[in-house]
Design a protein around this motif. Structure first.
Motif, PDB file in Angstrom:
ATOM      1  N   ALA A 278       0.813  -1.217   0.000  1.00 17.32           N
ATOM      2  CA  ALA A 278       0.000   0.000   0.000  1.00 17.32           C
ATOM      3  C   ALA A 278       0.846   1.267   0.000  1.00 17.32           C
ATOM      4  O   ALA A 278       0.302   2.372  -0.057  1.00 17.32           O
ATOM      5  N   GLU A 279       2.177   1.113   0.083  1.00 18.93           N
ATOM      6  CA  GLU A 279       3.060   2.266   0.215  1.00 18.93           C
ATOM      7  C   GLU A 279       3.302   2.925  -1.140  1.00 18.93           C
ATOM      8  O   GLU A 279       3.436   2.259  -2.168  1.00 18.93           O
ATOM      9  N   THR A 280       3.317   4.250  -1.126  1.00 19.31           N
ATOM     10  CA  THR A 280       3.604   5.012  -2.350  1.00 19.31           C
ATOM     11  C   THR A 280       4.943   5.710  -2.284  1.00 19.31           C
ATOM     12  O   THR A 280       5.483   6.099  -3.308  1.00 19.31           O
ATOM     13  N   ASP A 281       5.486   5.866  -1.092  1.00 18.72           N
ATOM     14  CA  ASP A 281       6.768   6.545  -0.922  1.00 18.72           C
ATOM     15  C   ASP A 281       7.908   5.587  -1.270  1.00 18.72           C
ATOM     16  O   ASP A 281       7.963   4.470  -0.760  1.00 18.72           O
ATOM     17  N   GLN A 282       8.817   6.023  -2.152  1.00 24.50           N
ATOM     18  CA  GLN A 282       9.898   5.161  -2.608  1.00 24.50           C
ATOM     19  C   GLN A 282      10.808   4.723  -1.468  1.00 24.50           C
ATOM     20  O   GLN A 282      11.186   3.554  -1.354  1.00 24.50           O
ATOM     21  N   LYS A 283      11.140   5.647  -0.573  1.00 23.95           N
ATOM     22  CA  LYS A 283      12.041   5.321   0.538  1.00 23.95           C
ATOM     23  C   LYS A 283      11.407   4.299   1.465  1.00 23.95           C
ATOM     24  O   LYS A 283      12.061   3.343   1.911  1.00 23.95           O
ATOM     25  N   ASN A 284      10.141   4.477   1.769  1.00 16.35           N
ATOM     26  CA  ASN A 284       9.458   3.534   2.648  1.00 16.35           C
ATOM     27  C   ASN A 284       9.351   2.151   2.010  1.00 16.35           C
ATOM     28  O   ASN A 284       9.446   1.135   2.687  1.00 16.35           O
ATOM     29  N   MET A 285       9.165   2.117   0.693  1.00 15.60           N
ATOM     30  CA  MET A 285       9.087   0.825   0.009  1.00 15.60           C
ATOM     31  C   MET A 285      10.428   0.109   0.087  1.00 15.60           C
ATOM     32  O   MET A 285      10.490  -1.125   0.255  1.00 15.60           O
ATOM     33  N   GLU A 286      11.526   0.847  -0.030  1.00 15.31           N
ATOM     34  CA  GLU A 286      12.855   0.247   0.098  1.00 15.31           C
ATOM     35  C   GLU A 286      13.022  -0.377   1.488  1.00 15.31           C
ATOM     36  O   GLU A 286      13.556  -1.495   1.633  1.00 15.31           O
ATOM     37  N   LEU A 287      12.581   0.333   2.491  1.00 15.80           N
ATOM     38  CA  LEU A 287      12.681  -0.188   3.851  1.00 15.80           C
ATOM     39  C   LEU A 287      11.860  -1.461   3.996  1.00 15.80           C
ATOM     40  O   LEU A 287      12.297  -2.443   4.625  1.00 15.80           O
ATOM     41  N   CYS A 288      10.662  -1.475   3.441  1.00 18.57           N
ATOM     42  CA  CYS A 288       9.807  -2.668   3.524  1.00 18.57           C
ATOM     43  C   CYS A 288      10.480  -3.869   2.866  1.00 18.57           C
ATOM     44  O   CYS A 288      10.459  -4.986   3.419  1.00 18.57           O
ATOM     45  N   VAL A 289      11.071  -3.679   1.690  1.00 17.68           N
ATOM     46  CA  VAL A 289      11.723  -4.785   0.989  1.00 17.68           C
ATOM     47  C   VAL A 289      12.885  -5.334   1.807  1.00 17.68           C
ATOM     48  O   VAL A 289      13.075  -6.549   1.935  1.00 17.68           O
TER      49      VAL A 289
END
Length: 893
Positions: free
Chosen positions: A864-875
């Motif tokens: 559900a994340e749209t922020d690129q930095k937050n998506m990197e953290l999730c991965v």
């Protein structure tokens, strides 16, 4: 359906248990609710209680059910060997979670109240296995307690936990035998049980929030625990000395102190305490407990007991006798304990006058040859009182407190003992600075003390200086008279250790101290109006004096500036700043550094001192650091850039982090207190977090690298979560680099940075911080805790720190602030720390039942994340969890 996996060797040892569990769980998992089926379920619940745990009532009820069904129970089969304590523990470790998850929902509502007690609750109240029951129930509640109002199993577990703690006092947990080697992988060790016992109120509050049951509220919980400790001490003191019982009771006390509820524990432990109520056996057992504590822990316990005795109905003499009974012999045998009472409590820290009298009354009950006799106390106070450094740099409140201590000692010492001690000669040689002092208050203190001292040393010749009678002088003279009742005089009541180093000559508050009365004092001003003075019982923050003086000086400077504006036509005279700066002598000692930093009216001196601060702190010896660390930290923390100096903030922060790394325990306590002070600004709170992180990195020698940046998509995140070996992952690098083995000087002090900072998050100031529109303080708070945790890698307390941090993040997950992208980034960064700092084996041992849920949560957030930095953290988090879970499936964690 095993909740606690075992090694293959453990499976061989418990083959009977495993076969029995499989049959039981198969019967109990069938939810067809016909009448005959319910009878079969009841028999399946009763069979282990009757045949494995040998409960008489269960055996009688099982026989009745067998006759009703018309067949003999074959649920358990025929064991190949007798059941041992280890077998029963192994059985419960797997069966109790099943009862809470499955049976509580499917079958408990169909049982009557009597059947509930005999068929279900009895499993959790087995006297020889309360450690297993306690750990299983707590883990079930804490893992599922985020929505307790909507979970019947959580409500059932909470009821069982309350009943377990009501039926079995703390002595029962202390007396349980050690866990068998066969189940050593299960976290039922005493350290884990007692740690969970002490942290339970805070964990329940994190799970239940405002709906926390009253039984688990900290005040009531720890007061009840204190009463149970008193009963345990009384019980064990009549038996042969048990070293394990001593260490476990000491562990409960020290762990309670670390979570901040020692006052409630002491209130319950010494409720209604009188000298006659402390028997010789109990006192001897208490000495063994106190001897296990470190000097810091002993100091905390003694201070808590002194405050409790002051609030009780005991007289000064009774309180002193209780303190002497508990601590007297210990201080004579333990040099560190003697230092706690003679130095830490008598000189370094400050308390109400009643506590000071209680301490000295305790000393008076010891032999004259004792290490804490009243003569030794007077000698130590005299050494401090006549020290030129103390006279010059002590603030007025500190000076008064030491002076009061000398005068109270005179009430408990005879003329003969005083003259034999040789103290009169030391007193006479140290009186000259008081006679020559230009500060009226200091001079009066010295003269009144001289009159009282001479009156005791030579009663036949009375010394008088013809001083004007004031409320302060009357108070000082009254201290030399021994009183058994609680005093009504006021005295400085600061509770903050080691006050600021403000020189007494510049203390603008000096002439306001010294009035008597319990409430706010008042005197008549010259115009006849009543003037209110400071409340004598107010807790005084000594670190704020320098800041108030600075504000006063700022006011004077602004007034001077206004007058200078009137001479605006005058041409300024050019002064070569660089030449003037070169003529200023740089500081060499910490005392000179503090003096230079406080020269706020001389920017050149201030700039030179600030530029040399790191060097001076680095070159200072350990003794100087111990003496000046609070003062240096306070001066640097409150320093303001009133002259727009070059690199001011950089130099100030470098110096503050340097003194923090040299004296981490003392300075971290001061800075964290300032962080939670309601009068602190946002910038000051940010400064505290920055200094803590810089010092942690410096001590640990770990370089925290920024996360690697790479482009990601939702498809990549889902492929990582699916753990498909055919998927070509774009990167397997962690968000946080893997820690490497190296010497970590931060390991011994990491707890002093982490636990006080996270432990006070539930305070009023933190709620104000969370409800504020300024979210970057919360962002930095979460990030700073994560970085401190990362720097604490390989420390003994790392596992507990990770569990506390995860509990905090789990709480933050349900707040609305996580909807803010920047706060969510900090939260995800914290989760990346949680999954990175522990080895896979330790991580799975700590988060075995939570790892799958944790990974699914991060996957859902990432999708559900749209922020690129937050998506990197999730991965990064999902990759780490996936690798750990694959390892678990491969080698059987």
């Amino acid at each position: 359906m095993s909740t606690y996996p075992s090694e293959p060797a453990s499976q061989d040892r418990h083959s009977d248990s495993l076969r029995t569990l499989q049959r039981l769980h198969a019967l109990l998992s069938d939810t067809s609710a016909d009448a005959s089926r319910i009878l079969v379920v009841k028999r399946a619940l009763l069979a282990p209680l009757a045949r494995i745990f040998k409960l008489t009532e269960a055996a009688e009820e099982l026989a009745r059910l067998d006759s009703a069904i018309g067949s003999h129970d074959e649920t358990l089969g025929s064991p190949t060997q007798p059941w041992t304590h280890s077998d029963r523990s192994f059985f419960l470790q797997t069966h109790l979670p099943f009862l809470l998850k499955i049976v509580s929902v499917n079958w408990v509502p169909l049982l009557s109240s009597d059947e509930l007690q005999g068929y279900y609750d009895a499993y959790f109240l087995l006297a020889k296995h309360i450690d297993v029951s306690f750990s299983v129930i707590c883990n079930h509640i804490l893992q599922r307690g985020a929505v307790p109002a909507h979970s019947f199993s959580v409500q059932t577990a909470t009821r069982l936990l309350q009943r377990l703690l009501s039926c079995y006092p703390l002595a029962s947990f202390i007396s349980i035998s050690e866990i068998d080697e066969a189940v050593s992988d299960y976290e039922g060790s005493h350290a884990h049980i007692l740690s969970l016992y002490c942290s339970l109120p805070d964990r329940m509050a994190n799970s239940f929030g405002s709906r926390t049951p009253s039984f688990f509220l900290p005040g009531a919980y720890f007061t009840r625990a204190g009463a149970e400790i008193a009963s345990a001490v009384k019980q064990f003191s009549t038996q042969p000395l048990s070293t394990s019982a001593v260490k476990r009771i000491c562990s409960v006390i020290t762990k309670t102190a670390r979570v901040g509820h020692l006052d409630s524990l002491i209130a319950g432990c010494f409720s209604g305490a009188k000298p006659s109520s402390v028997s010789s056996n109990s006192a001897a057992f208490w000495r063994h407990i106190l001897n296990e504590m470190s000097s810091r822990e002993l100091e905390q316990f003694a201070v808590g007991l002194l405050h409790h005795l002051r609030k009780s109905q005991n007289t000064i003499e009774e309180s002193g006798e209780i303190m002497s009974t508990l601590f007297g012999q210990l201080a004579n045998e333990n040099e560190l304990a003697a230092n706690v009472f003679l130095h830490q409590l008598l000189v370094v820290r400050y308390f109400h006058i009643d506590i000071l009298k209680t301490l000295i009354c305790m000393f008076s009950l010891e032999r004259q040859q004792s290490d804490i006799s009243v003569v030794k106390a007077l000698d130590h106070l005299m050494e401090v009182w006549v020290d030129p450094t103390f006279i010059r740099f002590a603030n007025l409140e500190q000076h008064k407190y030491v002076t009061y201590g000398i005068l109270v000692c005179l009430a408990y010492i005879s003329t003969e003992a005083l003259n034999l001690s040789g103290l009169p000669a030391k007193f006479i040689s140290g009186m000259r600075p008081y006679m020559d002092s230009s500060v009226p208050e200091v001079r009066v203190m010295g003269l009144v003390t001289a009159e009282c001292f001479a009156g005791l040393a030579q009663p036949e010749s009375k010394l008088e200086f013809g001083l004007e009678e004031t409320a302060e002088s009357r108070l000082m003279r009254s201290l030399t008279t021994r009183t058994g009742a609680l005093s009504k005089e006021h005295a400085p009541t600061p509770s903050t250790p080691v006050p600021s180093d403000k020189p007494i000559e510049s203390d603008s508050r000096a002439r306001e101290a010294g009035e008597s009365g319990d409430g706010p004092s008042s005197i008549l001003a010259e115009d006849g109006q009543e003037e209110q003075l400071d409340d004598p019982d107010e807790v005084i923050n000594f670190y704020s004096f320098g800041a108030r003086d600075a504000q006063d000086s700022d006011t004077d400077e602004s007034a001077d500036a206004d007058s200078d504006d009137e001479d605006g036509d005058l041409v300024p005279y050019h002064i070569d700043d660089q030449k003037h700066k070169n003529n200023i002598k740089p500081p060499v000692f910490l005392a000179e550094l503090v003096t230079g930093i406080k020269k706020e009216d001389d920017p050149m001196t201030l700039e030179v001192a600030l530029g040399e601060a790191v060097r001076v702190i680095n070159n200072a010896g350990e003794h100087a650091i111990d003496e000046w660390s609070y003062t240096v930290a306070d001066s640097l923390f409150r320093l303001q850039d009133n002259y727009d100096l070059d690199n001011f903030e950089k130099l100030r922060m470098e110096a503050l982090s340097e003194i923090l790394s040299r004296a981490p325990r003392t300075v971290s306590a001061y800075l964290i207190d300032q962080f939670y002070d309601r009068n602190m600004s946002v910038r000051q709170r940010m400064d505290v977090l920055t200094a803590l992180v810089i010092a942690a990195q410096k001590l640990s020698a770990i370089v925290v690298m920024p996360p690697n940046e790479y482009e990601l998509s939702g498809d990549a995140l889902q492929s990582v979560a699916n753990s498909n070996p055919k998927v070509n992952r774009r990167s397997k690098k962690l968000v946080v680099p893997k820690p490497t083995t190296q010497k970590n000087r931060f390991s011994q002090v990491a707890g002093y940075f982490f636990f006080p900072l996270i432990g006070r998050f539930a305070s009023t100031e933190s709620h104000r911080m969370m409800n504020s529109d300024v979210t970057y303080v919360l962002e930095k708070y979460i990030t700073a805790l994560g970085l401190i945790l990362y720097c604490a890698v390989n420390t003994p307390s790392l596992r507990r720190m990770v569990r506390e941090y995860y509990g905090f993040l789990n709480y933050m997950r349900f707040t609305t602030l996580v909807q803010v992208s920047s706060v969510r980034s900090a939260w995800l960064f914290g989760m990346s720390i949680v999954v990175s700092v522990l080895s896979p084996g330790v991580f799975m041992s700590e988060f075995y039942s939570e790892a799958d849920e944790m990974r699914q949560l991060i996957v859902d957030l990432g999708m559900a994340e749209t922020d690129q930095k937050n998506m990197e953290l999730c991965v990064g988090i999902v990759e780490r969890l996936t690798e750990t879970l694959e390892l678990r499936n491969t080698i059987g964690y």
